[in-house]
Design an enzyme around this catalytic site. Sequence first.
Site, PDB file in Angstrom:
ATOM      1  N   TRP A   1     -84.619 -59.742 -34.706  1.00 61.51           N
ATOM      2  CA  TRP A   1     -83.944 -58.451 -34.796  1.00 61.51           C
ATOM      3  C   TRP A   1     -84.902 -57.283 -35.002  1.00 61.51           C
ATOM      4  O   TRP A   1     -84.496 -56.123 -34.932  1.00 61.51           O
ATOM      5  CB  TRP A   1     -82.941 -58.476 -35.960  1.00 61.51           C
TER       6      TRP A   1
ATOM      7  N   GLN B   1     -87.133 -54.308 -34.679  1.00 61.84           N
ATOM      8  CA  GLN B   1     -87.221 -53.340 -33.588  1.00 61.84           C
ATOM      9  C   GLN B   1     -88.575 -52.633 -33.539  1.00 61.84           C
ATOM     10  O   GLN B   1     -89.233 -52.564 -32.515  1.00 61.84           O
ATOM     11  CB  GLN B   1     -86.112 -52.292 -33.731  1.00 61.84           C
TER      12      GLN B   1
ATOM     13  N   GLU C   1     -94.910 -44.623 -37.880  1.00 65.16           N
ATOM     14  CA  GLU C   1     -93.686 -44.756 -38.664  1.00 65.16           C
ATOM     15  C   GLU C   1     -93.901 -44.188 -40.058  1.00 65.16           C
ATOM     16  O   GLU C   1     -95.033 -43.860 -40.450  1.00 65.16           O
ATOM     17  CB  GLU C   1     -93.254 -46.229 -38.731  1.00 65.16           C
TER      18      GLU C   1
ATOM     19  N   HIS D   1     -82.926 -50.048 -45.816  1.00 64.97           N
ATOM     20  CA  HIS D   1     -83.346 -49.253 -44.653  1.00 64.97           C
ATOM     21  C   HIS D   1     -82.482 -48.006 -44.598  1.00 64.97           C
ATOM     22  O   HIS D   1     -81.258 -48.085 -44.734  1.00 64.97           O
ATOM     23  CB  HIS D   1     -83.206 -50.062 -43.367  1.00 64.97           C
TER      24      HIS D   1
ATOM     25  N   ARG E   1     -89.551 -45.433 -46.960  1.00 63.55           N
ATOM     26  CA  ARG E   1     -88.130 -45.769 -46.848  1.00 63.55           C
ATOM     27  C   ARG E   1     -87.353 -45.570 -48.141  1.00 63.55           C
ATOM     28  O   ARG E   1     -86.191 -45.171 -48.111  1.00 63.55           O
ATOM     29  CB  ARG E   1     -87.985 -47.220 -46.377  1.00 63.55           C
TER      30      ARG E   1
ATOM     31  N   HIS F   1     -82.180 -54.224 -46.343  1.00 62.60           N
ATOM     32  CA  HIS F   1     -82.996 -54.507 -45.161  1.00 62.60           C
ATOM     33  C   HIS F   1     -84.075 -55.553 -45.388  1.00 62.60           C
ATOM     34  O   HIS F   1     -84.282 -56.423 -44.546  1.00 62.60           O
ATOM     35  CB  HIS F   1     -83.646 -53.208 -44.689  1.00 62.60           C
TER      36      HIS F   1
ATOM     37  N   GLU G   1     -91.138 -63.340 -45.363  1.00 61.33           N
ATOM     38  CA  GLU G   1     -90.310 -62.529 -46.254  1.00 61.33           C
ATOM     39  C   GLU G   1     -89.853 -63.274 -47.500  1.00 61.33           C
ATOM     40  O   GLU G   1     -89.465 -62.651 -48.492  1.00 61.33           O
ATOM     41  CB  GLU G   1     -89.083 -61.999 -45.497  1.00 61.33           C
TER      42      GLU G   1
ATOM     43  N   ARG H   1     -92.119 -51.955 -49.361  1.00 60.34           N
ATOM     44  CA  ARG H   1     -92.859 -52.346 -48.151  1.00 60.34           C
ATOM     45  C   ARG H   1     -93.093 -51.157 -47.235  1.00 60.34           C
ATOM     46  O   ARG H   1     -92.170 -50.413 -46.910  1.00 60.34           O
ATOM     47  CB  ARG H   1     -92.084 -53.430 -47.395  1.00 60.34           C
TER      48      ARG H   1
ATOM     49  N   SER I   1     -94.372 -56.122 -42.245  1.00 60.59           N
ATOM     50  CA  SER I   1     -93.767 -57.436 -42.482  1.00 60.59           C
ATOM     51  C   SER I   1     -94.151 -58.459 -41.419  1.00 60.59           C
ATOM     52  O   SER I   1     -94.477 -59.604 -41.744  1.00 60.59           O
ATOM     53  CB  SER I   1     -92.241 -57.315 -42.557  1.00 60.59           C
ATOM     54  N   LEU I   2     -94.083 -58.084 -40.151  1.00 67.97           N
ATOM     55  CA  LEU I   2     -94.398 -59.052 -39.097  1.00 67.97           C
ATOM     56  C   LEU I   2     -95.858 -59.487 -39.153  1.00 67.97           C
ATOM     57  O   LEU I   2     -96.183 -60.655 -38.914  1.00 67.97           O
ATOM     58  CB  LEU I   2     -94.059 -58.480 -37.716  1.00 67.97           C
TER      59      LEU I   2
END
Length: 529
Positions: free
Chosen positions: A47, A49, A115, A237, A286, A347, A371, A382, A387-388
């Site tokens: 999921w 993005q 971001e 989020h 965030r 999130h 995670e 974070r 994260s990825l």
Amino acid sequence: MNASPREFDVLIVGSGLAGLSAALHLAPTHRVAVITKRGLADGSSNWAQGGIAAVLRKGDTFDSHVRDTLIAGAGLCDEAATRFVVEHAPENIAWLQQLGVNFSHEDGQLHLTREGGHSERRIVHATDATGAAVQRTLIEQVHKTPSVTLLEHHMLVDLITSSRIGEASERCVGLYALDVKTDEVITLRAPHTIIATGGAGKVYLYTTNPDTATGDGIAAAWRAGCRVGNMEFIQFHPTCLYHPHAKSFLITEAVRGEGGRLLLPKSAGGTRFMPLHDERAELAPRDVVARAIDFEMKKHGVDCVYLDISHQPLAFILEHFPNIHARCLELGIDIATQPIPVVPAAHYTCGGVVTDLSGRTDLPGLYAIGEATCTGLHGANRLASNSLVECMVFARSATDDIRRTPRPMPPELPYWDESRVTDADEAVVISHNWDELRRFMWDYVGIVRTNKRLERAAHRIALLQGEIHEFYARFHVTRDLLELRNLVQVADLIVRSAQARRESRGLHYSRDYPALLPAAYSTILQPPR
């Protein structure tokens, strides 16, 4: 499935980026089983993005990426862990490219977006569906790898420790898994087990996470005797699509990174509000943006705010955000001409099972990555798209450690007790408890917290735990029961951690303790012995 091998060199629970990366790293030398409770593509990684953060651009530096991460983490990041991830990020991006992941390019170079919280453009992405592109490639690779056995629709019931077989020194020797299709609990043994089950967003009523995000690995590791850290830091989020026919659809951070502006509804003036809350405006971290939206919604009594990217040309939107454009258009929202209704939603779970830089937990033989962990990278909040890359870096370091640390195959393990009966009322009770849990966690343990709200949540959790324990001890296990059991355990860890923090820091904001204490500390919970 009764004929499948039940003995492996490594068991990996979870099929997201962390789990599948680990499987592919181990495949040349180890017999690996990937256990996933639904299909391979049903986790949170698919999921994602926005993208993957890495220093790949001239002028950007590791020090800058580390600094941005430390600032977002509000003083709780472990600098050594942060630097370890940041410095190993580029080689893992290169590994994905070698596997065939088709990242977005511009003028022959990787297109890097920016971001919130990042001082540079360093987000590698595949338009606005990075996770799906990466997962598609990894799934193709594992399907072509004979040394990897895929056990889809198998759910972790519990880890098996050596005390069950009479050994003096405690270690992880395997696990029990429910084969959802045959309704049978099978026993799997291995000298090494990796938890890669993701987070616990489904403990909240509103979340961007898929239905699989029920904290299974965190809860199982805790029950097996592992410490858990910083569970109070749940990232909400800021921008989840608000629409009655849309469930858990995220509007990526990159929309704000490419100039998206947050606006009040027309009924509340229709004005931009983020500059009033932070000098970084929409590019603030965030936690800042989510609290600002929460404040404005409560102040004006509105159900959502709006994210406007319509000042960008249609060609730009179709190039950078084709999936968001298409999904919103299905719901009657043309983001090229209209603002997007958004609300904050749970999130990311910033805390989890405490590990070292090799992914080792407190239990020998048990690793945790992704995670589900508390590595020290995220601290109290974070940073976007970290994260990825954490999944990949720790998948590699954990598998390197496994290759360096050979262990003997455990002896035969006890089979699961199948003498339990099925209770006709179980489904109704579980559905009711699941709904109750998610609602009171949203109301009492959400973006803004108070002592009284946390006490109410703790009381309700204690009642649910007693009821669930009775069901688990007496009746045949089902996926719904196991997920509820894990969610209630994770909810307990979140509340206990929040009660232990007597300040406001990062993602944890308390009206009773609004100040930031001068000395930063992590909340480490010790399991009962």
